[in-house]
Design a protein around this motif. Structure first.
Motif, PDB file in Angstrom:
ATOM      1  N   ASP A   1       3.076  37.032  95.376  1.00 29.97           N
ATOM      2  CA  ASP A   1       4.063  37.684  96.208  1.00 29.97           C
ATOM      3  C   ASP A   1       3.514  37.744  97.777  1.00 29.97           C
ATOM      4  N   PRO A   2       4.197  37.240  98.564  1.00 28.19           N
ATOM      5  CA  PRO A   2       3.664  37.003  99.771  1.00 28.19           C
ATOM      6  C   PRO A   2       3.316  38.299 100.573  1.00 28.19           C
ATOM      7  N   ASP A   3       4.119  39.329 100.045  1.00 28.39           N
ATOM      8  CA  ASP A   3       3.997  40.649 100.854  1.00 28.39           C
ATOM      9  C   ASP A   3       2.477  41.398 100.358  1.00 28.39           C
ATOM     10  N   GLN A   4       2.011  40.704  99.216  1.00 25.36           N
ATOM     11  CA  GLN A   4       0.624  41.068  98.816  1.00 25.36           C
ATOM     12  C   GLN A   4      -0.406  40.595  99.511  1.00 25.36           C
ATOM     13  N   LEU A   5      -0.119  39.558 100.333  1.00 24.06           N
ATOM     14  CA  LEU A   5      -1.440  38.846 101.092  1.00 24.06           C
ATOM     15  C   LEU A   5      -2.026  39.938 102.084  1.00 24.06           C
ATOM     16  N   THR A   6      -3.423  39.803 102.108  1.00 27.28           N
ATOM     17  CA  THR A   6      -4.188  40.666 103.014  1.00 27.28           C
ATOM     18  C   THR A   6      -4.493  39.824 104.382  1.00 27.28           C
ATOM     19  N   THR A   7      -4.551  40.558 105.423  1.00 18.66           N
ATOM     20  CA  THR A   7      -5.072  39.964 106.674  1.00 18.66           C
ATOM     21  C   THR A   7      -6.080  40.947 107.343  1.00 18.66           C
ATOM     22  N   ALA A   8      -6.832  40.355 108.212  1.00 18.80           N
ATOM     23  CA  ALA A   8      -7.673  41.020 108.929  1.00 18.80           C
ATOM     24  C   ALA A   8      -7.355  41.575 110.200  1.00 18.80           C
ATOM     25  N   SER A   9      -7.481  42.512 110.909  1.00 18.06           N
ATOM     26  CA  SER A   9      -6.992  42.801 112.358  1.00 18.06           C
ATOM     27  C   SER A   9      -7.563  41.670 113.133  1.00 18.06           C
ATOM     28  N   ALA A  10      -7.033  41.790 114.366  1.00 18.57           N
ATOM     29  CA  ALA A  10      -7.569  40.905 115.374  1.00 18.57           C
ATOM     30  C   ALA A  10      -8.924  40.918 116.040  1.00 18.57           C
ATOM     31  N   ASP A  11      -9.348  42.090 115.926  1.00 19.23           N
ATOM     32  CA  ASP A  11     -10.831  42.101 116.510  1.00 19.23           C
ATOM     33  C   ASP A  11     -11.906  42.644 115.373  1.00 19.23           C
ATOM     34  N   ALA A  12     -11.379  42.349 114.144  1.00 16.43           N
ATOM     35  CA  ALA A  12     -12.370  42.823 112.937  1.00 16.43           C
ATOM     36  C   ALA A  12     -13.666  42.009 113.174  1.00 16.43           C
ATOM     37  N   TRP A  13     -13.731  40.761 113.692  1.00 18.81           N
ATOM     38  CA  TRP A  13     -14.943  40.109 113.761  1.00 18.81           C
ATOM     39  C   TRP A  13     -15.949  40.744 114.641  1.00 18.81           C
TER      40      TRP A  13
END
Length: 646
Positions: free
Chosen positions: A273-285
């Motif tokens: 399900d593409p809605d279940q994909l996770t993402t990191a915030s832009a400044d997580a690194w």
């Protein structure tokens, strides 16, 4: 080139040998190469009663539908290999697709019968379609118009015979065989009827009959306005029904190049399900203690394209037969165990690309901008990655060039030729998502005139990586195995200048890092200068399967000679940095020597077998015969022993 006229056409010859079976790749290549001629042939054979606009669209449809559905055309006849001055006449793939176009054009001219199923070509083509415009070829002169009128008076088989004679330059014997294979009941009669039209074959190449060079005019504007309201109402109804049919209970949309799914597993379905994909915030690194792919933010212009992401996930789980799948050694290619992390989705050159990460692997899905045929799925193992090995990923390869998506902490990118120690780095542009401009990749080069490496700089460090034909570039280092350092400074670059052209030996092996270490320097006999012994070790992502090369680099030679190599050996690595190797060398005066070099732990070297000698220190030079073979044995400072690398 104009088609030959009657006087220059080749007379009938003895039957040619039967062509071998034509597969779908041959047919596709023939369509791509000869598409304008196939469309022209279909246009000329189609009945003029269809009108010029429909003839144009139908001719294109026939050429595009000439590709067989299976891997091998099941209806391919025993077709003779046709001989002629033009290369296409000897191509069985072209003969096959031409026959398919010819059959369709002849079928389009048949009248509809009440008790027989209609043929597909008898209906207007589904594709291509052009709305609001009428298309027709450019107008020719009086001669072309007269010829078109004469052809319109012929039957379909007679038109086909005339076109095969004039446009294709076939002798009558091959015209008869072609018409017979196309299902014409009386090929002889068709040829006789075609004889009644003057042989103006050169006119068949006129723009009058070219459905690939078109003019456009509007359709009936008043009628279009009257139908607009009705079309809007119908479209709204279709959208509502499509939304209901596309709810998650029955799937999220078409799976593109994925194989069909028959099992219903809630956990597996959630991972797709593409809605279940996770993402990191832009400044997580910036805040995380980790510097791996888990802190990469999702970038690219298509991160919101749910249909594209759905296709990428479905192909990852169930790649269809048409999908090209590759994986680095020891990398599993199965479905993701759970929702993956989205790293990138965007357009790169002529493809839509998606990069996904599941904690163990990077998966790269790529499909053409138009359609999903020719999709590719690549995997790379990246467990345990850190800042040096998570600094870039390949997003595209086109025409020998490569593009990278760089890590969010990369501030500058440059390209440097490793084979030239004095070469300056060339700045490499990147877009707002961190995708680099294309540059020549050394991964597929057949020679080694140069070797491009990518330099990536953050605020503190400049790291060197290079393309070895995989999703993740290999991190290049220099110095002792216990404490490798980045490739910087004249000594490290000089060592890599003689080593770069040996990198193909470790290409496509799942390589994570490559270290080059000049472990000994040796004055050459007869004042031939100073040589260097260099150990190059490639570590893989799987840990096992390392590759070690011992090189002998002499003055004036652009590339070192491989003196010894080993696989899955701890030698020259952080666990066992000792190394010893030997080589037969010829001086400028023509004398042969056995030379040997060991790392600094080696206190003495002895030889046995074809050459017997010993020397104090970590180098040895002794006269030898050409082709001599000897065993090397080294003594360490602590009393231990080391054998030659093998």
């Amino acid at each position: 080139m104009s088609s030959p006229d009657v006087a220059t056409r080749r007379p009938a010859q003895d039957p040619a040998p039967v062509a071998p079976g034509v597969d779908v790749e041959q047919a596709e290549a023939a369509i791509v190469e000869h598409y304008p001629r196939l469309v022209r042939l279909g246009y000329l054979v189609l009945p003029p009663s269809l009108g010029r606009n429909r003839r144009v669209l139908t001719a294109h449809s026939l050429a595009q539908r000439a590709l067989p559905k299976g891997r091998t055309p099941g209806d391919a006849p025993a077709f003779p290999q046709q001989r002629g001055a033009r290369a296409r006449l000897g191509d069985p793939g072209y003969a096959y697709v031409r026959l398919r176009v010819l059959r369709g054009a002849l079928d389009a001219g048949l009248p509809l019968k009440r008790k027989a199923w209609p043929k597909r070509a008898q209906f207007p083509p589904l594709l291509p379609q052009v709305w609001g415009l009428r298309l027709f070829p450019r107008s020719g002169g009086a001669d072309e118009l007269a010829l078109d009128q004469r052809l319109s008076a012929l039957s379909g088989p007679a038109r086909a015979a005339y076109v095969l004679r004039g446009l294709e330059g076939l002798p009558d014997s091959e015209v008869r065989r072609t018409l017979d294979a196309a299902g014409v009941a009386d090929p002889h009669g068709a040829l006789a009827e075609a004889d009644g039209v003057e042989a103006l074959y050169a006119l068949l190449d006129s723009p009058e009959f070219d459905p690939c060079s078109l003019q456009a005019r509007p359709t009936d504007l008043m009628r279009r306005r009257q139908h607009t309201k009705a079309a809007l109402v119908a479209t709204a109804a279709v959208v509502v029904c499509g939304a209901l049919l596309g709810l998650p209970g029955d799937g999220w949309g078409p799976d593109g190049a994925a194989a069909p799914s028959y099992a219903k597993n809630p956990a597996a379905e959630a991972a797709l399900d593409p809605d279940q994909l996770t993402t990191a915030s832009a400044d997580a690194w910036k805040r995380s203690a980790r510097t791996d792919f888990s802190v990469w933010p999702a970038r690219g212009s298509l991160t919101g394209d749910k249909e594209l992401l759905r296709r990428a996930l479905a192909v990852w789980a169930r790649p269809g037969e048409s999908v090209q799948v590759s994986a680095t050694p020891a990398t599993p290619a199965g479905a993701p165990p759970g929702p993956a992390q989205l790293l990138y989705a965007g357009e790169v050159d002529q493809a839509r690309v998606v990069l996904l990460y599941d904690g163990l692997r990077i998966a790269r899905y790529a499909e053409p901008k138009e359609g999903t045929s020719g999709a590719a799925l690549d995997f790379a193992r990246v467990d345990g990655a850190g800042a040096p090995t998570a600094s870039a990923l390949v997003v595209g390869r086109t025409d020998g060039n490569v593009r990278y998506l760089t890590a969010p902490w990369v501030r500058e990118a440059a390209v440097r030729d490793l084979t030239d120690a004095d070469a300056k780095a060339r700045e490499l542009g990147r877009d707002e998502d961190g995708v680099t401009d294309p540059f020549v990749s050394p991964a597929q080069a057949r020679d080694c005139k140069s070797w491009n490496a990518l330099e990536l700089s953050d605020n503190a460090t400049t790291r060197t990586v290079t393309d070895l034909g995989e999703l993740t570039p290999a991190h290049l280092t220099a110095g002792r195995p216990e404490a490798p350092r980045e490739v910087s400074g004249g000594e490290a670059r000089a060592s890599w200048a003689g080593t770069a052209c040996l990198l193909p030996a470790v290409r496509a092996h799942g390589v994570r890092t490559v270290n080059s270490w000049a472990y000994a320097a040796q004055p050459l006999p007869e004042a031939n200068g100073t040589a260097h012994w260099v150990c190059t070790r490639a570590e893989t992502w799987q840990g096992a399967g390392s590759r070690t090369l011992a090189q002998f680099q002499t003055p004036g030679k652009p590339t070192g000679a491989i003196a010894a190599k080993a696989e899955d050996s701890p030698a020259c690595g952080p666990r066992d940095p000792k190394v010893l190797a030997g080589v037969l060398w010829k001086s400028r005066a023509g004398s042969w020597y056995l030379l040997a070099g060991g790392s600094r732990q080696v206190s003495s070297i002895a030889t046995s077998g074809g050459v017997t000698a010993d020397a104090r220190g970590n180098t040895l030079a002794v006269r030898a015969e050409q082709g001599a073979r000897a065993e090397l044995d080294g003594r360490l400072e602590n009393g231990g022993r080391v054998s030659a690398l093998r």
